[in-house]
Design an enzyme around this catalytic site. Sequence first.
Site, PDB file in Angstrom:
ATOM      1  N   ASP A  47       0.828  -1.203   0.000  1.00  0.00           N
ATOM      2  CA  ASP A  47       0.000   0.000   0.000  1.00  0.00           C
ATOM      3  C   ASP A  47       0.860   1.250   0.000  1.00  0.00           C
ATOM      4  O   ASP A  47       0.548   2.243  -0.645  1.00  0.00           O
ATOM      5  CB  ASP A  47      -0.887   0.025   1.254  1.00  0.00           C
ATOM      6  CG  ASP A  47      -1.985  -1.014   1.164  1.00  0.00           C
ATOM      7  OD1 ASP A  47      -2.051  -1.700   0.127  1.00  0.00           O
ATOM      8  OD2 ASP A  47      -2.744  -1.131   2.134  1.00  0.00           O
ATOM      9  N   ALA A  48       1.973   1.192   0.754  1.00  0.00           N
ATOM     10  CA  ALA A  48       2.833   2.371   0.863  1.00  0.00           C
ATOM     11  C   ALA A  48       3.430   2.722  -0.501  1.00  0.00           C
ATOM     12  O   ALA A  48       3.489   3.894  -0.884  1.00  0.00           O
ATOM     13  CB  ALA A  48       3.937   2.112   1.883  1.00  0.00           C
ATOM     14  N   GLU A  49       3.829   1.676  -1.257  1.00  0.00           N
ATOM     15  CA  GLU A  49       4.392   1.942  -2.583  1.00  0.00           C
ATOM     16  C   GLU A  49       3.326   2.523  -3.506  1.00  0.00           C
ATOM     17  O   GLU A  49       3.581   3.430  -4.294  1.00  0.00           O
ATOM     18  CB  GLU A  49       4.932   0.643  -3.191  1.00  0.00           C
ATOM     19  CG  GLU A  49       6.226   0.189  -2.560  1.00  0.00           C
ATOM     20  CD  GLU A  49       6.611  -1.213  -3.018  1.00  0.00           C
ATOM     21  OE1 GLU A  49       7.529  -1.334  -3.813  1.00  0.00           O
ATOM     22  OE2 GLU A  49       5.959  -2.161  -2.568  1.00  0.00           O
ATOM     23  N   TYR A  50       2.110   1.974  -3.398  1.00  0.00           N
ATOM     24  CA  TYR A  50       1.008   2.468  -4.213  1.00  0.00           C
ATOM     25  C   TYR A  50       0.732   3.928  -3.875  1.00  0.00           C
ATOM     26  O   TYR A  50       0.622   4.784  -4.755  1.00  0.00           O
ATOM     27  CB  TYR A  50      -0.240   1.623  -3.972  1.00  0.00           C
ATOM     28  CG  TYR A  50      -1.430   2.108  -4.754  1.00  0.00           C
ATOM     29  CD1 TYR A  50      -1.637   1.691  -6.057  1.00  0.00           C
ATOM     30  CD2 TYR A  50      -2.322   3.027  -4.202  1.00  0.00           C
ATOM     31  CE1 TYR A  50      -2.711   2.162  -6.790  1.00  0.00           C
ATOM     32  CE2 TYR A  50      -3.396   3.506  -4.928  1.00  0.00           C
ATOM     33  CZ  TYR A  50      -3.589   3.065  -6.216  1.00  0.00           C
ATOM     34  OH  TYR A  50      -4.639   3.543  -6.944  1.00  0.00           O
ATOM     35  N   LEU A  97     -11.266   8.223   0.158  1.00  0.00           N
ATOM     36  CA  LEU A  97     -10.845   9.232   1.128  1.00  0.00           C
ATOM     37  C   LEU A  97      -9.489   9.791   0.735  1.00  0.00           C
ATOM     38  O   LEU A  97      -8.645   9.074   0.198  1.00  0.00           O
ATOM     39  CB  LEU A  97     -10.714   8.596   2.514  1.00  0.00           C
ATOM     40  CG  LEU A  97     -12.002   8.177   3.212  1.00  0.00           C
ATOM     41  CD1 LEU A  97     -11.685   7.322   4.425  1.00  0.00           C
ATOM     42  CD2 LEU A  97     -12.787   9.417   3.626  1.00  0.00           C
ATOM     43  N   GLU A 130     -12.419   7.285  13.632  1.00  0.00           N
ATOM     44  CA  GLU A 130     -12.774   5.868  13.521  1.00  0.00           C
ATOM     45  C   GLU A 130     -11.598   5.106  12.923  1.00  0.00           C
ATOM     46  O   GLU A 130     -10.916   5.641  12.063  1.00  0.00           O
ATOM     47  CB  GLU A 130     -13.939   5.685  12.522  1.00  0.00           C
ATOM     48  CG  GLU A 130     -15.162   6.484  12.817  1.00  0.00           C
ATOM     49  CD  GLU A 130     -16.149   6.472  11.647  1.00  0.00           C
ATOM     50  OE1 GLU A 130     -15.776   6.103  10.511  1.00  0.00           O
ATOM     51  OE2 GLU A 130     -17.310   6.835  11.888  1.00  0.00           O
ATOM     52  N   ASP A 134      -9.262  -2.297   7.088  1.00  0.00           N
ATOM     53  CA  ASP A 134      -8.638  -2.716   5.835  1.00  0.00           C
ATOM     54  C   ASP A 134      -9.414  -3.888   5.244  1.00  0.00           C
ATOM     55  O   ASP A 134      -9.067  -5.051   5.422  1.00  0.00           O
ATOM     56  CB  ASP A 134      -7.187  -3.115   6.125  1.00  0.00           C
ATOM     57  CG  ASP A 134      -6.317  -2.941   4.904  1.00  0.00           C
ATOM     58  OD1 ASP A 134      -6.841  -2.465   3.875  1.00  0.00           O
ATOM     59  OD2 ASP A 134      -5.124  -3.268   4.979  1.00  0.00           O
ATOM     60  N   ARG A 153     -18.209  -1.698  -4.235  1.00  0.00           N
ATOM     61  CA  ARG A 153     -18.039  -0.331  -4.678  1.00  0.00           C
ATOM     62  C   ARG A 153     -17.889  -0.227  -6.198  1.00  0.00           C
ATOM     63  O   ARG A 153     -18.386   0.711  -6.809  1.00  0.00           O
ATOM     64  CB  ARG A 153     -16.806   0.281  -4.013  1.00  0.00           C
ATOM     65  CG  ARG A 153     -16.569   1.695  -4.478  1.00  0.00           C
ATOM     66  CD  ARG A 153     -15.580   2.416  -3.617  1.00  0.00           C
ATOM     67  NE  ARG A 153     -14.242   1.852  -3.741  1.00  0.00           N
ATOM     68  CZ  ARG A 153     -13.182   2.386  -3.166  1.00  0.00           C
ATOM     69  NH1 ARG A 153     -13.311   3.456  -2.429  1.00  0.00           N
ATOM     70  NH2 ARG A 153     -12.011   1.853  -3.324  1.00  0.00           N
ATOM     71  N   TYR A 242     -20.059   2.473   8.632  1.00  0.00           N
ATOM     72  CA  TYR A 242     -19.420   3.735   9.006  1.00  0.00           C
ATOM     73  C   TYR A 242     -19.905   4.942   8.206  1.00  0.00           C
ATOM     74  O   TYR A 242     -19.409   6.052   8.389  1.00  0.00           O
ATOM     75  CB  TYR A 242     -17.892   3.651   8.922  1.00  0.00           C
ATOM     76  CG  TYR A 242     -17.376   3.109   7.598  1.00  0.00           C
ATOM     77  CD1 TYR A 242     -17.636   3.751   6.396  1.00  0.00           C
ATOM     78  CD2 TYR A 242     -16.620   1.943   7.566  1.00  0.00           C
ATOM     79  CE1 TYR A 242     -17.167   3.255   5.212  1.00  0.00           C
ATOM     80  CE2 TYR A 242     -16.141   1.439   6.373  1.00  0.00           C
ATOM     81  CZ  TYR A 242     -16.417   2.093   5.202  1.00  0.00           C
ATOM     82  OH  TYR A 242     -15.969   1.589   4.021  1.00  0.00           O
ATOM     83  N   CYS A 424      13.388 -26.275 -12.584  1.00  0.00           N
ATOM     84  CA  CYS A 424      12.808 -26.430 -11.248  1.00  0.00           C
ATOM     85  C   CYS A 424      13.871 -26.922 -10.265  1.00  0.00           C
ATOM     86  O   CYS A 424      14.531 -27.930 -10.532  1.00  0.00           O
ATOM     87  CB  CYS A 424      11.658 -27.428 -11.336  1.00  0.00           C
ATOM     88  SG  CYS A 424      11.038 -27.925  -9.724  1.00  0.00           S
ATOM     89  N   CYS A 427      12.906 -30.750  -9.198  1.00  0.00           N
ATOM     90  CA  CYS A 427      12.960 -31.929 -10.072  1.00  0.00           C
ATOM     91  C   CYS A 427      13.784 -31.720 -11.339  1.00  0.00           C
ATOM     92  O   CYS A 427      13.992 -32.659 -12.100  1.00  0.00           O
ATOM     93  CB  CYS A 427      11.547 -32.366 -10.456  1.00  0.00           C
ATOM     94  SG  CYS A 427      10.759 -31.262 -11.624  1.00  0.00           S
ATOM     95  N   CYS A 454       7.391 -34.118 -10.313  1.00  0.00           N
ATOM     96  CA  CYS A 454       8.058 -33.201  -9.394  1.00  0.00           C
ATOM     97  C   CYS A 454       7.597 -33.495  -7.963  1.00  0.00           C
ATOM     98  O   CYS A 454       6.401 -33.446  -7.678  1.00  0.00           O
ATOM     99  CB  CYS A 454       7.727 -31.757  -9.780  1.00  0.00           C
ATOM    100  SG  CYS A 454       8.454 -30.566  -8.660  1.00  0.00           S
TER     101      CYS A 454
HETATM  102  S1  IVH Z   1     -15.665   6.737   5.089  1.00  0.00           S
HETATM  103  C1  IVH Z   1     -17.470   9.210   1.813  1.00  0.00           C
HETATM  104  N1  IVH Z   1     -14.812   5.398   7.161  1.00  0.00           N
HETATM  105  O1  IVH Z   1     -11.418   3.400   3.192  1.00  0.00           O
HETATM  106  C2  IVH Z   1     -16.527   8.556   2.722  1.00  0.00           C
HETATM  107  N2  IVH Z   1     -14.110   4.681   5.022  1.00  0.00           N
HETATM  108  O2  IVH Z   1      -9.678   4.876   1.376  1.00  0.00           O
HETATM  109  C3  IVH Z   1     -16.570   7.107   2.602  1.00  0.00           C
HETATM  110  N3  IVH Z   1     -12.719   2.679   5.034  1.00  0.00           N
HETATM  111  O3  IVH Z   1     -13.594   3.454   0.457  1.00  0.00           O
HETATM  112  C4  IVH Z   1     -15.572   6.391   3.384  1.00  0.00           C
HETATM  113  N4  IVH Z   1     -12.730   2.359   7.212  1.00  0.00           N
HETATM  114  O4  IVH Z   1     -13.488   1.339   1.951  1.00  0.00           O
HETATM  115  C5  IVH Z   1     -14.783   5.509   5.823  1.00  0.00           C
HETATM  116  N5  IVH Z   1     -14.194   4.273   9.087  1.00  0.00           N
HETATM  117  C6  IVH Z   1     -14.173   4.386   7.765  1.00  0.00           C
HETATM  118  C7  IVH Z   1     -13.455   3.485   6.959  1.00  0.00           C
HETATM  119  C8  IVH Z   1     -13.444   3.672   5.574  1.00  0.00           C
HETATM  120  C9  IVH Z   1     -12.301   1.905   6.057  1.00  0.00           C
HETATM  121  C10 IVH Z   1     -12.363   2.446   3.635  1.00  0.00           C
HETATM  122  C11 IVH Z   1     -13.501   2.546   2.671  1.00  0.00           C
HETATM  123  C12 IVH Z   1     -13.135   3.667   1.746  1.00  0.00           C
HETATM  124  C13 IVH Z   1     -11.652   3.647   1.835  1.00  0.00           C
HETATM  125  C14 IVH Z   1     -11.052   4.961   1.428  1.00  0.00           C
END
Ligand code: IVH
Length: 705
Positions: A47-50, A97, A130, A134, A153, A242, A424, A427, A454
């Site tokens: 994720d960090a590289e992305y 986000l 919050e 993941d 989504r 959420y 391989c 084998c 193998c």
């Molecule tokens: S709010 C309009 N709250 O993070 C705002 N997202 O990087 C909608 N996610 O697509 C998102 N925990 O899949 C929100 N407490 C949280 C979350 C959260 C995980 C995910 C969600 C979002 C992604 C954005």
Amino acid sequence: MSRRKPADGGIGSLTPIEAAAEHARIAAEVEEHNRRYYDENAPTVSDAEYDALFEKLKALEKRFPALKSASSPTQKVGGRATEGFAKVSHRKPMLSLDNAFDEADVREFITRVRRFLGLESAVPITLVAEPKIDGLSSSLTYEKGRLVQGATRGDGQVGEDVTQNLRTIADVPETLKGRNVPKLIEVRGEVYMRRDEFMALNAAQEKAGRQRFANPRNAAAGSLRQLDPAITASRKLHFFAYAWGDASELPADTHWEMMQRFETWGLPTNPLSKHCKDIDTALALQRKIESDRAKLPYDIDGVVYKIDRLDWQQRLGFVSRSPRWAVAHKFKAEQAETVLHDIEIQVGRTGALTPVAKLTPVTVGGVVVSNATLHNEDEIERKDVRVGDTVVVQRAGDVIPQIVRVVTEKRPKRTQKFKFPVTCPVCGSHAVREINPKTGKPDAVRRCTGGLTCAAQVVERLRHFVSRDAFDIDGLGEKQIQAFFEWGLVRSPADLFTLAKRDKKSDTPLKERDGWGEVSAAKLFDAIEARRSISLDRFIYALGVRHVGQANARLLAMNYGSLERFLAGMKAARPRSGDAWEELNAIGGIGEILAGAILDFFAEPHNLDVVRALAKEVTAEDFVQPSAGSPVAGKTVVFTGTLVSMTRPEAKAKAEALGAKVAGSVSKKTDYVVAGADAGSKLTKARDAGVAVLTEQEWLKLTGS
Ligand code: IVH
């Protein structure tokens, strides 16, 4: 350290043309990573590289605004909806986000909010903090309190209809209880898998010879996006609500109150979430959650701050892909430096060669790490990882540690580029990178072609050999095969057919071995004997040639007619030109790439030995064309829903044996839709289109099965 904000990255000195080229290059890379993440559930970067790539795109666009077109990945959310599920248009888009990577970023967020709303610094801004779960986001539509639809989504506008799958999750209520439930509400939240459940799933995947998932998030995504809800139900998934999309009315003025409503309606919300009076309180909570992170049973990758007042949220609105009223404060990836002293190539049960970095043990986020995955050979090439290098290792949510990068300044003299083996290590057979039939590009994975010979793969291959759709030998499952292999009784398929004879002369006959007795041993020998003669397509399928499933095995059997002709054809086609090659390619549904993969198998002398030894023991019956008089010959059939008397592959094979064509979706050409239990959109479509719909019983009757 994790990703740093681009220290400009030299962007300032780029000409607009150079910037455009750089932008196009990174955008393509980001798109590719999106595809791997969303469509394949198999990312190849952390994720960090992305995030680092993504931030670079944003920095380029900030400096050169013309680059910020609608097609830029910065303006889009996530992946596309994939084939196989019906599409669902979200009533309100599902957004993403914006990320903050440190406190300064978070304070900037608050400053932006103040500026936008025209709030003096004395005006308090309450927030809800919050955990950022993941997993994968989903939308649940409730009408009059009843769950009517559940979707992924997708690209944010259009997702996939996974209603039946979401219904199997215990955390997802079928009906909302209590007062003030709106007539309509799209509840948004995260589907996730706990770490212990993820480990158990991976152990089971491995045992079944299936691919392991990289992390709990991919496992959750892979589990939710199963075409068969029974599979989703068998995986343990959870849900936290959420947010919401469309709602007919809102019984609250703040996000916090809404979350409390969610709870009273029976929607689970995260217990670590807090109502914070200001940003300092929220930041303190973030630090606390970060330090407790490893103790949580599920992965989180940051804390989300949301402006509490809904009227302010309303005014703040959205910028392209994310709301102005929320920000995700990402955790730093847990990283450490260490020395890589070897690269070991492991061979999996399916023949995949996986490079593993052997490291001088180092503590990363409280766990001692001495191995890390290098994924595949492209990854080693891309990062130019060499034996002797000092590397940065990371555990970022992922359970398997990864190599982030090489500390090139610390590279010793006279290191050499790593040469990935082309044979391989177990084998000695050739290891090849197949061309993916779908994309036409070489697979990332190099695979051993030694299949049945193998040692790393043989148990898995034997298990396949005796399985129901292949030789179908009763009383032989994975456990028995594993034991026979360890006892040295069976090393190749032909050994099964000499087992009884050898057993008679053995000092420890089977009936005296653990788990066996007189009756079970005799039964097994009978079951094996009953397969001395078998149809050619089953014979071919049982060999476990890559890409040769039941359907392709049938095509090959149908085309060549006899084992002799088939083997001669494979030999003659080896130069990959000439009549025999043309013949193989001309088989409808085979095609050049698949033909190449089949020839790889038959070019391996060990494999040919195995086939010849087997052919001495077993008669492969010549292929008999299905009777033209079959009532379903030439008809196109679609199976949908859960069938009781047979599995889907079985139903397909049987239908094809009767000369029918089996399709995956309903169209004008469909003659019959066979609907099992819980049939969904295909059934509706069939009814709408006036296609004949049969129950499973009616189908069995029609086909005289
Ligand atoms: S709010 C309009 N709250 O993070 C705002 N997202 O990087 C909608 N996610 O697509 C998102 N925990 O899949 C929100 N407490 C949280 C979350 C959260 C995980 C995910 C969600 C979002 C992604 C954005």
